[in-house]
Enzyme design. Structure first.
Site, PDB file in Angstrom:
ATOM      1  N   CYS B  52      39.343  38.788  21.586  1.00 23.69           N
ATOM      2  CA  CYS B  52      38.981  38.419  23.083  1.00 23.69           C
ATOM      3  C   CYS B  52      37.615  38.782  23.361  1.00 23.69           C
ATOM      4  CB  CYS B  52      39.840  39.195  23.816  1.00 23.69           C
ATOM      5  SG  CYS B  52      39.399  39.065  25.794  1.00 23.69           S
ATOM      6  N   CYS B  55      37.329  41.834  25.928  1.00 17.53           N
ATOM      7  CA  CYS B  55      37.768  43.064  25.580  1.00 17.53           C
ATOM      8  C   CYS B  55      36.824  44.199  25.265  1.00 17.53           C
ATOM      9  CB  CYS B  55      38.909  43.096  24.457  1.00 17.53           C
ATOM     10  SG  CYS B  55      40.487  42.782  25.222  1.00 17.53           S
ATOM     11  N   HIS B 125      43.994  44.251  28.169  1.00 16.49           N
ATOM     12  CA  HIS B 125      43.967  42.693  27.901  1.00 16.49           C
ATOM     13  C   HIS B 125      45.192  42.338  28.576  1.00 16.49           C
ATOM     14  CE1 HIS B 125      42.941  38.803  26.107  1.00 16.49           C
ATOM     15  NE2 HIS B 125      44.211  38.956  25.428  1.00 16.49           N
ATOM     16  N   ASN B 165      39.909  32.608  39.070  1.00 16.69           N
ATOM     17  CA  ASN B 165      40.857  31.642  38.334  1.00 16.69           C
ATOM     18  C   ASN B 165      41.865  32.587  37.537  1.00 16.69           C
ATOM     19  OD1 ASN B 165      39.526  29.392  39.850  1.00 16.69           O
ATOM     20  ND2 ASN B 165      38.117  29.391  37.869  1.00 16.69           N
ATOM     21  N   SER B 173      40.091  30.368  31.287  1.00 20.90           N
ATOM     22  CA  SER B 173      40.032  30.151  29.851  1.00 20.90           C
ATOM     23  C   SER B 173      40.312  31.216  29.126  1.00 20.90           C
ATOM     24  CB  SER B 173      38.753  29.693  29.592  1.00 20.90           C
ATOM     25  OG  SER B 173      37.673  30.357  30.105  1.00 20.90           O
ATOM     26  N   HIS B 176      42.543  37.685  29.687  1.00 18.30           N
ATOM     27  CA  HIS B 176      42.142  39.077  30.137  1.00 18.30           C
ATOM     28  C   HIS B 176      41.742  39.175  31.577  1.00 18.30           C
ATOM     29  CE1 HIS B 176      40.147  42.946  28.658  1.00 18.30           C
ATOM     30  NE2 HIS B 176      39.698  42.869  29.847  1.00 18.30           N
ATOM     31  N   HIS B 178      40.085  38.869  35.029  1.00 17.02           N
ATOM     32  CA  HIS B 178      38.610  38.956  35.198  1.00 17.02           C
ATOM     33  C   HIS B 178      38.400  37.933  36.314  1.00 17.02           C
ATOM     34  CE1 HIS B 178      38.787  35.259  33.097  1.00 17.02           C
ATOM     35  NE2 HIS B 178      37.705  34.881  33.290  1.00 17.02           N
ATOM     36  N   GLN B 180      34.965  35.987  38.632  1.00 17.41           N
ATOM     37  CA  GLN B 180      33.390  35.477  38.443  1.00 17.41           C
ATOM     38  C   GLN B 180      32.760  35.543  39.767  1.00 17.41           C
ATOM     39  OE1 GLN B 180      32.646  31.951  36.302  1.00 17.41           O
ATOM     40  NE2 GLN B 180      35.125  31.613  35.658  1.00 17.41           N
TER      41      GLN B 180
HETATM   42  O1  LIG Z   1      34.077  29.465  33.978  1.00 17.50           O
HETATM   43  P1  LIG Z   1      35.354  29.200  33.480  1.00 17.50           P
HETATM   44  O2  LIG Z   1      36.145  29.962  33.427  1.00 17.50           O
HETATM   45  O3  LIG Z   1      34.993  28.702  31.783  1.00 17.50           O
HETATM   46  O4  LIG Z   1      35.942  27.664  34.019  1.00 17.50           O
HETATM   47  C1  LIG Z   1      36.762  27.548  34.871  1.00 17.50           C
HETATM   48  O5  LIG Z   1      36.251  27.827  36.252  1.00 17.50           O
HETATM   49  C2  LIG Z   1      35.074  27.227  36.733  1.00 17.50           C
HETATM   50  C3  LIG Z   1      34.605  27.930  38.090  1.00 17.50           C
HETATM   51  O6  LIG Z   1      35.674  27.677  38.981  1.00 17.50           O
HETATM   52  C4  LIG Z   1      35.353  25.661  36.838  1.00 17.50           C
HETATM   53  O7  LIG Z   1      34.027  25.041  36.715  1.00 17.50           O
HETATM   54  C5  LIG Z   1      35.812  25.221  35.318  1.00 17.50           C
HETATM   55  O8  LIG Z   1      36.232  23.863  35.235  1.00 17.50           O
HETATM   56  C6  LIG Z   1      36.994  26.075  34.927  1.00 17.50           C
HETATM   57  O9  LIG Z   1      37.753  25.766  33.647  1.00 17.50           O
END
Ligand SMILES: O=P(O)(O)O[C@H]1O[C@H](CO)[C@@H](O)[C@H](O)[C@H]1O
Ligand SMILES: O=P(O)(O)O[C@H]1O[C@H](CO)[C@@H](O)[C@H](O)[C@H]1O
Lengths: 370, 370
Positions: B52, B55, B125, B165, B173, B176, B178, B180
C-alpha cells in the site's frame, strides 16, 4: 518547459448551454490505476431470451404480454416514476412533511404528473443500437417522433425526455436494446437550464439577427475550426443535417453531442432525409464508440429539444443529443465523477481535442461486422 | 385512494442551496431489480499492507517514502489535478484550441493553478473513519483545520476543497482510510453556486435581520420540525454544535448533510469543544451508515465552507459537510443517477423522511464493535 500547452496544463472550460465550468487536467491520464476494475460486458446473448420481459411475445412482471413485434415496440413503463393521475396535493398535505411553520422558500415542493414509456429498439435480444441496420435505426427515430408528437399534444405534458441507459454500468437493468421516455407536467432542471441559456444568448445578440442561437453559432464555428487545423478539430463525423462533436466543454472522457446543423427545434420537424441523416450519424458514432475499446460501449444518452411542439419556448430550442459514456482507459476502467466532481466541479483527464481525434480515427463500421 | 401522500405520489422538491429541483418517486422503490449487482466490499484487510502506498514507511509510486506516522499524515498528491506553477496561458495559446475566430462567449477557457494533498486518517490499513476512536476523528478534523489554515493564507489559493471518496464504488483507488484536499486559484462551480444562493437569500431578507442565512434558518426550522412530529423529522443525530440531517431536498438515497448549528464560516473557527462535536456527529453518522446494510458504506463526502478565511464572501458562508452515498437497497444494489437524472433531473426512490427514519433507528455504535 515554459510554454503553456492545453494537453499538459490544467485549465477550465465553460459550458454556455448549462452555464457551468469543467476542470481539465490532461496530465492526470498518466496516473496509475489501482482502483475498481469493471467486469467486461457480456457479449454473448441469445437472439431470443424466454426470461426477458422485453422480448417479443413474453410476459412482463405485471402480467401484460408483449406483442410479437418485428420492428420497434413501445409500451407503458410498468414501474413509472410519474403517473398520469394522482390526487392533488393540498397545503395541508405539504404541512405533513414540511412542518407547520415551514418557510415556503426553504421547503418548496410541488406534485408532478406524467407518463413513462419503454421503447424497444429491436425484437432481437442480442443486438444493440450500433449493430442495427440504418433502416432499423430510422425506425427508432420514427418511434421517438411518434411518441413525441402524441405526448406533445397532451395539454398536461410539458416536457418529453427521450433517453437510453446502455450497459449495466449505466444502471440499465436489461440488455435487450431499449430506451425510455419520461414525459412530465413540469420542465425538468437540465432542459430548463439550457432553455434559459438559449434565451439569454438570443436576447444578448438579437440586434445582430433576430434568430441568433448558441448552437447555430457553435456549429458554424466548429465547422470552420474542423477545416482549419487538427488542433481545433472536435468533429467526429457529420453529414448534411447533423454533426457529432466532442463539445469544447465536454465532461465525460468521450462525451459527444449530436447536433442539428440547421435550427430544428424538435424531432417532429425532421423530414425523411433529415431523419435518415440523424440515424446515420447515430450509427457512425455508436459504432466508433464500440470500436474504441472493442466492447459494447456503455453510455447514457438523451435528446434535448423543444419542451413540446406548441410550448412558448419552442422556437428558441435547437435539437441535440447528449452522449455521456463513462469508460476512460479501456473496457474495464471508467472515470468516476465523485468527491471533487460532486462537491466542487466536474474534472476530466484528457482534452476534448484528444478525445475527438481518437474517435475520428476509428471506423464507422462496427468491429463485429468488419 | 383519493388522498395525496408524500410516500406514494410523485413530487418535486427544491434545493435552495443549489437552486435546483429533485424528482421524488417513492413508489419506485417497489420495482424489481434485475440490473447490476455490486460485489460486496472486501472486509478483511491486514493492519499493515507492504504493497500500500499510503501505509507508514512505505514507498510511493514516485519514489518518495512515507513517514512512519502514528496518527494522521498529510502529503502532496503525486498525481495532482492542479499544480502550483505552470506557464501562463496567452491569447495565442487559446487560439490553438479554440480557433482563430473563436467567439469569446462560446469558447471560454482559463488556466488554473492549485495544490492537491492526500490526508491519511490513520496508520491502520484495515480501518475506516467510523471505526476510529473519537480522539482519532478529532485528529482528522484538526489535520483538515491546519491544511485549510495553511492554504487559506496562500494568496494564490481561493478555494480549499476537502473531500473523501470511500469505497471502490465511489472511485476510491486505495482502501487505506484517506481523504483528499484540492486547493484552487478559482472558486469551483458547486461552492460558487451555493455562495450565490447564500448571498441572494441574505439580500432578500437583510431588512429582517442583517445576518440572516439560509442554513441558520433551515437548522432552526428542522429543529422544531424534529420536535413536532415523526413525519417532519429529518434529523439523524445532533449535539450542541452540529446536526446530521437528511435534507428536505436530498438526491442520493441516504444523502445527509452535517451542518453547524450556529453561523460558523469555516473549520478554522471551531473551538476545541466544537471540533469534538463535529467529530462526534461524523462518527455517529458514519457508524449508522455502516450499520444500515452491515457493510463498509461507500460515499463521497466533502466540506463546504468559506472559500478562504479572508475571502470577501467568507462571512456569508456556513460550514457544512455533504455525504453522497450510492447504496439503495442493500450492500450490493445501488442507485444509478444516469439517463433521466443526467439529461433531465435527479430522481430518488424514497423520501427524505423515510431515509431519516431508517438512519435514526440505528445505533451510533459500529456493528463490528457491538
Ligand atoms: O484521486 P483518485 O483517488 O486517484 O481519484 C478519484 O477521485 C478523484 C477526485 O474526486 C476523481 O477525479 C477520480 O475520478 C477518482 O477515481
Ligand atoms: O428505469 P430503469 O431502467 O429500471 O432504471 C434506470 O434508469 C432510471 C432513469 O434514468 C434511473 O432512475 C435508475 O436509477 C436506473 O437504474
Amino acid at each position: 518547459d515554459n510554454e503553456f500547452s492545453f494537453s499538459d496544463h490544467s485549465h477550465r472550460r465553460f459550458n454556455p448551454l448549462t452555464d457551468s465550468w469543467v476542470l481539465c487536467s490532461p496530465h492526470r491520464a498518466k496516473r496509475p490505476w489501482l482502483g475498481r476494475v469493471e467486469e467486461a460486458p457480456v457479449e454473448q446473448r441469445p437472439e431470443y431470451d424466454p426470461e426477458c420481459y422485453l422480448c417479443p411475445g413474453n410476459k412482463r412482471a405485471t402480467g401484460a404480454q408483449n406483442e410479437k413485434y418485428t420492428s420497434t415496440f413501445v409500451f407503458p413503463n410498468d414501474y413509472a416514476a410519474v403517473h398520469a393521475s394522482q390526487p392533488d396535493c393540498t397545503a395541508s398535505d405539504i404541512e405533513q412533511v414540511a412542518g407547520k411553520n415551514a418557510s415556503s422558500e426553504l421547503f418548496r415542493v410541488q406534485s408532478t404528473r406524467g407518463q413513462c414509456s419503454v421503447v424497444c429498439f429491436s425484437p432481437r435480444h442480442d443486438l444493440t443500437l450500433p449493430e442495427l441496420s440504418l433502416d432499423e435505426i430510422c425506425d427508432v427515430v420514427r418511434a421517438w417522433k411518434s411518441i413525441y408528437t402524441r405526448l406533445s399534444d397532451d395539454p398536461k405534458i410539458n416536457y418529453v425526455q427521450i433517453f437510453e441507459n446502455k450497459g449495466s454500468m449505466m444502471g440499465c437493468s436489461n440488455p435487450h436494446p431499449h430506451g425510455q421516455v419520461w414525459a412530465l407536467s413540469e420542465i425538468p432542471s437540465e432542459p430548463a437550464k439550457e432553455i434559459a441559456s438559449l434565451k439569454k444568448f438570443n436576447q444578448r445578440h438579437c440586434s445582430e439577427s433576430p434568430d441568433v442561437c448558441v448552437l447555430c453559432s457553435y456549429v458554424k464555428a466548429e465547422e470552420s475550426n474542423a477545416a482549419a487545423s487538427e488542433s481545433t478539430n472536435r468533429v467526429v463525423l457529420q453529414n448534411e443535417s447533423f454533426m457529432a462533436i466532442v463539445p469544447f466543454w465536454a465532461v465525460w472522457p468521450f462525451e459527444t453531442m449530436i447536433v442539428a446543423k440547421s435550427h430544428i427545434s424538435n424531432i417532429n420537424q425532421l423530414n425523411d432525409q433529415q431523419t435518415r441523416d440523424l440515424a446515420q450519424v447515430m450509427q457512425g458514432l455508436t459504432c466508433r464508440y464500440d470500436n474504441l475499446f472493442q466492447c459494447s460501449f456503455p453510455y447514457s444518452m438523451g435528446l434535448h429539444q423543444s419542451p413540446t411542439a406548441s410550448h412558448p419556448d419552442a422556437a428558441c430550442c435547437h435539437l441535440h443529443l447528449h452522449f455521456y459514456p463513462p469508460l476512460l482507459r479501456n473496457s474495464t476502467v471508467r472515470k468516476f465523477l465523485v468527491g471533487f466532481e460532486m462537491m466542487a466541479e466536474p474534472q476530466r483527464d484528457l482534452t476534448a481535442e484528444q478525445a475527438a481525434a481518437r474517435l475520428r480515427a476509428l471506423s464507422s463500421i462496427h468491429y463485429k461486422h468488419s
